[in-house]
Design an enzyme around this catalytic site. Sequence first.
Site, PDB file in Angstrom:
ATOM      1  N   THR A   1       0.809  -1.225   0.000  1.00 19.29           N
ATOM      2  CA  THR A   1       0.000   0.000   0.000  1.00 19.29           C
ATOM      3  C   THR A   1       0.843   1.276   0.000  1.00 19.29           C
ATOM      4  OG1 THR A   1      -0.027   0.007   2.412  1.00 19.29           O
ATOM      5  CG2 THR A   1      -1.880  -1.076   1.325  1.00 19.29           C
ATOM      6  N   LYS A   2       2.151   1.174   0.088  1.00 17.03           N
ATOM      7  CA  LYS A   2       2.975   2.355   0.308  1.00 17.03           C
ATOM      8  C   LYS A   2       3.246   3.125  -0.998  1.00 17.03           C
ATOM      9  CE  LYS A   2       2.931   1.863   4.716  1.00 17.03           C
ATOM     10  NZ  LYS A   2       3.396   0.755   5.456  1.00 17.03           N
ATOM     11  N   ASN A   3       3.816   4.327  -0.889  1.00 15.89           N
ATOM     12  CA  ASN A   3       3.976   5.206  -2.061  1.00 15.89           C
ATOM     13  C   ASN A   3       4.836   4.571  -3.147  1.00 15.89           C
ATOM     14  OD1 ASN A   3       2.609   6.921  -0.357  1.00 15.89           O
ATOM     15  ND2 ASN A   3       3.861   8.711  -0.831  1.00 15.89           N
TER      16      ASN A   3
END
Length: 392
Positions: A190-192
């Site tokens: 889910t991270k950038n």
Amino acid sequence: MTVGTVAKRSEFLPFSRPVFGEEEIHEVVDTLRSSWITTGPKTGRFESEFAAYLQAPGALALNSCTAALHTALVTLGIGAGDEVITTPMTFSASVNVIEHVGARPVLVDVEPDTLNIDAGQVEAAITPRTRAILAVHYAGHPVDLDALRALASAHRLALVEDAAHALPARYKGRLIGGGYNAVAFSFYATKNLTTAEGGMLTGDPDFLARARIVSLHGMSRDAWQRYDQGGSWFYEVLLPGFKYNMTDIQAALGLCQLRKLERFQRRRREVVSQYNGAFADEPALELPVTRPEVEHAWHLYVLRLRPGTLTIDRNRFIQELSERNVGTSVHFIPIHVHPYYRDKYGFKPDTFPVAYAEYRRILSLPLHPGLSDGDVGHVIEAVLDVVRSHRV
Ligand SMILES: *Cc1c(COP(=O)(O)O)cnc(C)c1O
């Protein structure tokens, strides 16, 4: 159930999804065909390119941010009898790693605006046993680094940063992770920037050289140095280390994602300004803040419900959004209400009153570069429709 005036989307819009293209697929396949799949040349390249991007003195690729934080604490020599100051408003991993090394997490409540650790309350939590401050850049908004650095240097504490949300973010013009202290990044799905699972530790090259040994069985050389042409079979175990290395399959994803990061961030900022524009005049909603001295990484868009304006609570609000096919999440259930921490340290919800009160009125809206203008418009309409349907 009222679904007001908003046409139901036929498909559920998930809170998050990874954004991969043909480049990632090609690079992973290239790795699979190369006969070197674990830590090797692509991991090395990813480390150098990541460090260059942040203008960091060094980078160590690992298999998660949790591993990076744990490795940092072990390398700093933090253990039984020590205390580490951190925030209740974080993912459990930030605090679990303090327990893993046998130290005691000392929580300090958050600032009401940024939901970051309140630097003004940190000094009162420092004892002779305090060894480090573990700061979390909540949602991608940097903590008050000047204040925390001053406290760390006055009391000879390490400053470790959990930058799982803060890629890329700036504090007073400088990128988070560009300095000599230990900073941990996450490449979780889910991270950038994602490598499915993965993490990076940045900081001083000498510190990272020791961290590299801690992170791979305590061995004096890694497999690439042993099995590559000209490598030597000989190694020594210097300490009982961990198994935290990144694979070249993950690094293949990371190399492609890093090249797209600036574009991803532009899209995140566009979505944020669309949300801000749409919600600014709605008295039931409070927008996320950005202090003038920072550049926000916009990992999360955290909306708050203003008390006394709606007939429904946050949980019901989330359910109503879900009924309108909008996925949301809550970041975070504060550490001190989780049973392990609550029971071990005797915390009550109001032991950290700001974190607890804010927890009860926050929700995170979908925010990722794969959102179309139509998706964003739908989220906005759904949020405003829930508000209109339940105004006091
Ligand atoms: C995601 C996250 C972590 C853990 O990252 P992993 O790479 O999954 O280990 C740690 N801290 C915060 C604040 C996070 O959001």
